[in-house]
Design a protein around this motif. Sequence first.
Motif, mmCIF file in Angstrom:
data_model
loop_
_atom_site.group_PDB
_atom_site.id
_atom_site.type_symbol
_atom_site.label_atom_id
_atom_site.label_comp_id
_atom_site.label_asym_id
_atom_site.label_seq_id
_atom_site.Cartn_x
_atom_site.Cartn_y
_atom_site.Cartn_z
ATOM 1 N N ILE A 24 15.869 1.517 -3.928
ATOM 2 C CA ILE A 24 15.184 0.704 -2.928
ATOM 3 C C ILE A 24 15.828 0.833 -1.564
ATOM 4 C CG2 ILE A 24 14.377 -1.006 -4.588
ATOM 5 C CD1 ILE A 24 16.729 -2.755 -3.767
ATOM 6 N N LEU A 25 16.875 1.643 -1.472
ATOM 7 C CA LEU A 25 17.543 1.790 -0.182
ATOM 8 C C LEU A 25 17.171 3.080 0.508
ATOM 9 C CD1 LEU A 25 21.122 0.394 -0.773
ATOM 10 C CD2 LEU A 25 19.201 -0.652 0.386
ATOM 11 N N THR A 26 16.133 3.779 0.019
ATOM 12 C CA THR A 26 15.720 5.003 0.684
ATOM 13 C C THR A 26 14.916 4.714 1.929
ATOM 14 O OG1 THR A 26 13.812 5.063 -0.787
ATOM 15 C CG2 THR A 26 15.709 6.391 -1.413
ATOM 16 N N LYS A 27 14.548 3.478 2.171
ATOM 17 C CA LYS A 27 13.815 3.138 3.383
ATOM 18 C C LYS A 27 14.777 3.074 4.551
ATOM 19 C CE LYS A 27 10.004 0.704 1.251
ATOM 20 N NZ LYS A 27 9.180 -0.497 1.244
ATOM 21 N N GLU A 28 14.328 3.651 5.691
ATOM 22 C CA GLU A 28 15.222 3.757 6.830
ATOM 23 C C GLU A 28 15.258 2.511 7.691
ATOM 24 O OE1 GLU A 28 17.446 6.432 7.610
ATOM 25 O OE2 GLU A 28 16.932 6.295 5.522
ATOM 26 N N LEU A 29 14.222 1.761 7.686
ATOM 27 C CA LEU A 29 14.250 0.497 8.420
ATOM 28 C C LEU A 29 14.209 -0.614 7.378
ATOM 29 C CD1 LEU A 29 11.858 1.013 11.460
ATOM 30 C CD2 LEU A 29 14.323 0.920 11.448
ATOM 31 N N ALA A 30 15.375 -1.117 6.936
ATOM 32 C CA ALA A 30 15.461 -2.122 5.878
ATOM 33 C C ALA A 30 15.595 -3.495 6.502
ATOM 34 C CB ALA A 30 16.645 -1.841 4.977
ATOM 35 N N TYR A 220 -0.618 2.968 0.636
ATOM 36 C CA TYR A 220 -0.324 1.859 1.549
ATOM 37 C C TYR A 220 0.657 2.305 2.622
ATOM 38 C CZ TYR A 220 1.400 -2.642 3.214
ATOM 39 O OH TYR A 220 1.780 -3.703 4.011
ATOM 40 N N LYS A 221 1.732 3.011 2.200
ATOM 41 C CA LYS A 221 2.708 3.506 3.161
ATOM 42 C C LYS A 221 2.069 4.483 4.136
ATOM 43 C CE LYS A 221 6.478 3.459 3.690
ATOM 44 N NZ LYS A 221 7.181 2.744 4.789
ATOM 45 N N THR A 224 -0.259 2.375 6.628
ATOM 46 C CA THR A 224 0.485 1.513 7.555
ATOM 47 C C THR A 224 1.337 2.329 8.526
ATOM 48 O OG1 THR A 224 2.217 1.266 5.863
ATOM 49 C CG2 THR A 224 0.538 -0.464 6.013
ATOM 50 N N ASP A 225 1.945 3.404 8.049
ATOM 51 C CA ASP A 225 2.769 4.235 8.938
ATOM 52 C C ASP A 225 1.923 4.906 10.014
ATOM 53 O OD1 ASP A 225 5.015 3.554 7.568
ATOM 54 O OD2 ASP A 225 5.147 5.404 6.403
ATOM 55 N N LYS A 226 0.748 5.386 9.630
ATOM 56 C CA LYS A 226 -0.139 6.009 10.620
ATOM 57 C C LYS A 226 -0.608 4.992 11.656
ATOM 58 C CE LYS A 226 -1.997 9.910 7.986
ATOM 59 N NZ LYS A 226 -3.214 10.536 7.401
ATOM 60 N N MET A 227 -0.966 3.790 11.183
ATOM 61 C CA MET A 227 -1.407 2.742 12.106
ATOM 62 C C MET A 227 -0.269 2.318 13.029
ATOM 63 S SD MET A 227 -3.734 0.387 9.549
ATOM 64 C CE MET A 227 -3.926 -0.886 10.791
ATOM 65 N N ALA A 228 0.923 2.167 12.481
ATOM 66 C CA ALA A 228 2.071 1.727 13.284
ATOM 67 C C ALA A 228 2.432 2.764 14.343
ATOM 68 C CB ALA A 228 3.262 1.455 12.379
ATOM 69 N N SER A 229 2.335 4.033 13.998
ATOM 70 C CA SER A 229 2.706 5.091 14.943
ATOM 71 C C SER A 229 1.732 5.218 16.103
ATOM 72 C CB SER A 229 2.806 6.438 14.216
ATOM 73 O OG SER A 229 1.549 6.815 13.681
ATOM 74 N N GLN A 272 11.469 7.363 4.547
ATOM 75 C CA GLN A 272 10.158 6.936 4.074
ATOM 76 C C GLN A 272 9.252 6.587 5.248
ATOM 77 O OE1 GLN A 272 9.339 7.002 0.657
ATOM 78 N NE2 GLN A 272 11.284 8.097 0.635
ATOM 79 N N PHE A 273 8.921 7.603 6.040
ATOM 80 C CA PHE A 273 7.990 7.430 7.167
ATOM 81 C C PHE A 273 7.006 8.582 7.075
ATOM 82 C CE2 PHE A 273 7.020 7.978 11.822
ATOM 83 C CZ PHE A 273 6.277 6.825 11.937
ATOM 84 N N HIS A 274 5.755 8.269 6.727
ATOM 85 C CA HIS A 274 4.806 9.304 6.326
ATOM 86 C C HIS A 274 4.577 10.398 7.378
ATOM 87 C CE1 HIS A 274 1.498 11.121 4.120
ATOM 88 N NE2 HIS A 274 0.787 11.085 5.217
ATOM 89 N N PRO A 275 4.362 10.071 8.664
ATOM 90 C CA PRO A 275 4.161 11.160 9.639
ATOM 91 C C PRO A 275 5.317 12.157 9.667
ATOM 92 C CG PRO A 275 3.506 9.067 10.596
ATOM 93 C CD PRO A 275 4.174 8.741 9.288
ATOM 94 N N LEU A 276 6.550 11.649 9.561
ATOM 95 C CA LEU A 276 7.715 12.541 9.562
ATOM 96 C C LEU A 276 7.807 13.300 8.245
ATOM 97 C CD1 LEU A 276 10.203 13.613 10.964
ATOM 98 C CD2 LEU A 276 11.473 11.633 10.135
#
Length: 377
Positions: A24-30, A220-221, A224-229, A272-276
């Motif tokens: 669960i720590l693979t996310k970069e913005l925790a 979902y990721k 949301t990542d596309k919308m956030a970017s 874990q940021f889909h565009p990247l």
Amino acid sequence: MGFQLEHIKKVKETSKINEVKTSILTKELAWFGTSFSNKIKEDFYIEISVMLKAGISLKDGLELIEKSHKKRAIKETLNEISNSIIAGSSLSDAIKRHKEFTNYEYYSLKIGEETGTLFQVMEQLGGFYFRKNEQRRTVVSALTYPVIILSTAVLVVGFMLHFVVPMFQDIFEQQQVELPGITLFIIKCSQFMKRFGWLVLLIIGGLFFLKTFFKNKVWYKTTTDKMASKIPFLGGFLNTVYLSQFIQAVALLTASKVPMVNSIQLVKKMIQFHPLQQALEAVEKDLLKGQSLSVSLASHSLFDATMVAMVKVAEETNQNAFIFERLNMQYTQKVQQKSKLISTLMEPIIILVVGVLVGVILIAMYLPMFKLSNVLG
């Protein structure tokens, strides 16, 4: 000296599926901490690297760090790692059994063990988590004040619509005043708020619940990542944060003599940021076909011209470690500058929006009052 990642991948292959599910720590913005948070990791790697450099054994160093912590969960984790080392396991294999540590840390430590540079790798990991924590603090400080202002604004407007506007509405109905269009619109908004306000709150709560339920789903990721970017200002800032962390990771792996293809593979799994991730997937395929990294990065809009130019220089001069470290410093400064800019811009924008909303409500309520005073006069 090169390093073959394929050799490492054979170690404990049977635990790979379980590790991917539990990590669960693979996310970069925790945004929510764990028993072994990034701050604790920063201190852990820095302290153990200093001890190893001073000649203290890994076992003794872990015992000293364990005694310095008060939290039971952290002490248990460190004790289990220490016992695994006493039983004959390497440090990398010992941490691989714990979900608090990522593949990135496992491979980095394995590289340090097989190349005889463990304390250097741990020092670099400490620096990595230090910069990561700094970025998190920067993001939080940039968004905290605007979020507080925005929340206060929502409460103020909601209070006016729920309590103030109905008071004026009763006066207008008693005096049978002809209402202008803007007043009718505000009254309808007030009526909607009184009737369906609970439903709006229920929907917002439901969205938060669905977020926690679907947060590990790929679709979902991706959405949301596309919308956030694509959010103005914030989207660009988010891209910069993840690019900065991408550069940090590649700089550490490059300094450890990891081949570029293997570095891209590791970073792609970690961030874990889909565009990247999508861009790195294509970059990895290009590298396997024999294309240079700079040319591959240039074909994706996510990577800016500065990064591409610096990577090209690194390839031509064979100074990958130095160039990526310089890029790391540049992007860290860029994150700090953008966070200050966002905080500076969002504050007056939110205040302006709040002022306009409150002003429109007041004007809508006082226009009929002027008509009423003329009739009475």
